[in-house]
Design a protein around this motif. Structure first.
Motif, mmCIF file in Angstrom:
data_model
loop_
_atom_site.group_PDB
_atom_site.id
_atom_site.type_symbol
_atom_site.label_atom_id
_atom_site.label_comp_id
_atom_site.label_asym_id
_atom_site.label_seq_id
_atom_site.Cartn_x
_atom_site.Cartn_y
_atom_site.Cartn_z
ATOM 1 N N THR A 83 -35.924 16.371 5.459
ATOM 2 C CA THR A 83 -35.150 16.463 3.935
ATOM 3 C C THR A 83 -35.113 15.259 2.930
ATOM 4 N N SER A 84 -33.822 14.658 2.778
ATOM 5 C CA SER A 84 -33.726 13.617 1.883
ATOM 6 C C SER A 84 -34.243 12.593 2.443
ATOM 7 N N GLU A 85 -34.832 12.266 3.801
ATOM 8 C CA GLU A 85 -34.950 11.102 4.387
ATOM 9 C C GLU A 85 -36.736 11.054 4.351
ATOM 10 N N ALA A 86 -37.301 12.057 3.913
ATOM 11 C CA ALA A 86 -38.806 12.298 3.913
ATOM 12 C C ALA A 86 -39.722 11.320 3.312
ATOM 13 N N ALA A 87 -38.932 10.832 2.223
ATOM 14 C CA ALA A 87 -39.907 9.618 1.419
ATOM 15 C C ALA A 87 -40.353 8.683 2.179
#
Length: 610
Positions: A83-87
């Motif tokens: 999710t938000s840590e995929a970058a």
């Protein structure tokens, strides 16, 4: 690294590439859950190991099932799990997916589209750093041979457009070189893809597509001649929108675009020419000083279009030509008169009369406004202008004469003009016969009959080719006796016995009229120098009377019956006062062969009576 060490059961990995969709789906959900747990625990090294496993053992596997199902579905599942840590893991995730777009198996390419779609939905704006590579891949996929892949690519394309339009990290500066490189592709699917992106990016307020228009304008114009009606419409709609933006924008790079428009105005495609000339028309109205260095190029595009087969193009070209000619530019500010003259000179050789006429209007305009600068280029343009006197169009010749008359305000240019005309007539008797009267009469109107005739006479006086001199003098003499434009000159000559100006003119013409006996006699008759005319006739008794002589004599006798010599015929009513006139006319009759003489005596309207 073993699967167990990564907390991924072997059954899950096997199911990733299973033929059954439900098994693949469940395996992806399990990987998603495992990655979530690892992310929560901060085990990013293990997450990287999972991604490497999926990439090496599946995405880059020689087995098609592993490539098209296992690896791609797994990478998408990892992204969803992060999710938000995929970058922070995109550097590992995205490249193998992009590489799959190049796979020979269409199913792999299809699942790559699906995987990247799911990845993009999760990371959204963080996706932008890969935009150019993704755009390049989508550009190729838009023309994929497999319809299913094309459909999947279109879905992905729409999502990417949404992401870009809402992102504040998109770099138009980095994207434009890629767009420019792709714009000349001929594939219709790729062209639609490109126009779609241009339209979308132009609709984003924070993206200045207009500022980069020169980079892809040529490509859009190239699409106007596409065989697909839909592509032509899309390109035209995009161009129309940009033109409207140009009209409303205070800062536009007209120069670079003008170069493109000039080139496209010469297209073999009618719609492309019309659109180009329409843009040029607007640029001339809006461009101002920016366009001064490009005036010559613009003129070079306009003049041929004035004679276009399509009426709409001709109308716009004429309007643009008038707009351009109305601009009074300053040579000190970059207005290149030499370049304009070069274009006008080139178009003098156009096969179309309308274009040649407009080229001559430009000569006249420049000569009128910038005489000194114009004359500095005279050596380059004088002979082409002189050659234009042989143009098959009377309208062109008359305009050429106006230009020459304006140049000939300086005496040496005037002498050069008349000398050239005499040489041209010498080399082209047909031109003298067909156009000589038109040229001489017009010059007399523009420069003054007396000035023109004196100059002709002065030059012909020393002509070494006596046969030509005789022919030329005969032609000038006929014009003198028959043209309404030379009425004042004839009136002055009639007073030569009592007026010093008339006498001086008579003597000036007589110097060259001597090349032709009949011209000499008619000049004497016009000047009422009857005694001298009689002497000239007497001297002809020693000449060889041949056919040419008799033809000229016949013409003279017929001229004596025209209104010009009405005063002469009236003088025959008073034979006592005009003895030399009687002797002159008797002399003319005596020169005729006897049979012709009897005919003339029987039919002449001025038969001599005692």
């Amino acid at each position: 690294m073993a699967a167990d060490a990564l907390s991924i059961p072997g059954a899950v990995l096997r199911n990733l590439s299973d033929k059954l969709y439900e098994k693949r789906k469940n395996a992806a959900l399990e990987i998603e859950g495992i990655v979530k747990q690892l992310a929560t625990a901060g085990e990013h090294e293990k997450i990287s190991a999972v991604i490497s496993l999926l990439t090496n053992d599946f995405t880059y596997s020689p087995q098609a099932n592993h490539r098209k199902q296992g690896g791609l579905i797994g990478l998408a599942a990892v992204t969803v799990g992060l999710t938000s840590e995929a970058a922070q893991h995109l550097e590992q995730i995205v490249p193998p997916v992009l590489n799959s777009f190049l796979d020979q198996d269409s199913r792999v390419r299809y699942y790559a589209c699906e995987a990247l779609y799911n990845i993009a939905k999760v990371v959204r704006g963080d996706f932008i750093i890969y935009f150019n590579k993704i755009f390049d891949a989508l550009c190729k996929l838009s023309a994929d041979s497999d319809a299913n892949v094309q459909s999947a690519a279109h879905l992905l394309d729409r999502l990417v457009k949404d992401i870009v339009t809402e992102s504040d990290q998109f770099s138009i500066e980095e994207f434009i070189p890629l767009l420019r490189e792709r714009m000349n592709v001929l594939n219709p699917y790729v062209r639609q893809f490109l126009v779609g992106w241009i339209t979308v990016l132009d609709s984003v307020p924070d993206i200045d597509m207009l500022g980069f228009l020169p980079d892809f304008l040529d490509g859009l114009f190239n699409m106007l001649s596409d065989s697909s009606h839909e592509i032509r419409q899309q390109a035209d709609a995009a161009l129309s929108e940009f033109l409207q933006e140009i009209k409303n924008s205070p800062n536009v790079d007209y120069g670079r675009m003008a170069e493109i428009l000039v080139r496209r105005a010469g297209s073999t495609d009618e719609f492309t020419r019309l659109t180009s000339i329409t843009w040029i028309n607007e640029f001339v109205k809006l461009g101002g000083e920016q366009l001064v260095p490009y005036y010559a190029d613009i003129l070079g595009a306009i003049l041929p279009c004035i004679s276009d087969e399509e009426e709409k193009i001709r109308v716009v070209a004429r309007e643009t030509n008038e707009e351009l000619r109305a601009i009074k530019a300053d040579p000190a500010e970059g207005f290149d008169i030499g370049a304009i003259l070069s274009i006008a000179k080139r178009e003098l050789n156009s096969e179309h009369e309308a274009t040649r006429i407009e080229a001559l209007h430009w000569f006249f305009t420049l000569l009128d406004r910038y005489r000194a600068e114009f004359l500095a280029y005279l050596n380059d343009i004088f002979h082409p202008l002189l050659n234009a006197l042989s143009d098959p169009s009377d309208a062109v010749v008359l305009l050429v004469l106006e230009v020459h008359a304006c140049i000939a305000e300086e005496s040496h240019h005037f002498h050069h003009l008349v000398s050239y005309l005499i040489r041209t007539f010498h080399n082209n008797h047909f031109l003298l016969e067909k156009r000589g009267a038109l040229i001489v009469r017009r010059l007399c109107v523009l420069l003054g009959a007396e000035k023109v005739y004196r100059e002709f006479s002065t030059i012909l006086e020393s002509e070494v080719d006596l046969d030509f001199a005789s022919v030329m003098v005969q032609a000038l003499n006929l014009i003198l006796l028959t043209s309404t434009e030379l009425g004042e000159l004839r009136s002055l000559l009639k007073k030569s016995l009592v007026d010093s100006c008339g006498k001086d003119l008579f003597q000036s013409l007589y110097a060259s009229w001597r090349h032709s006996p009949m011209a000499t006699i008619s000049l004497c008759l016009l000047a009422q120098a009857y005694s001298h005319a009689s002497c000239v006739i007497q001297s002809l008794g020693e000449e060889d009377i041949n056919v040419k002589f008799l033809v000229q004599l016949d013409k003279l006798i017929r001229l004596l019956e025209t209104p010009v010599f009405a005063y002469l015929r009236l003088q025959l009513l008073e034979p006592g006062k005009h003895t030399w006139l009687l002797k002159t006319l008797y002399g003319l009759l005596m020169l005729l062969p006897q049979e012709i003489q009897r005919y003339e005596e029987a039919h002449s309207s001025f038969a001599i009576r005692d």
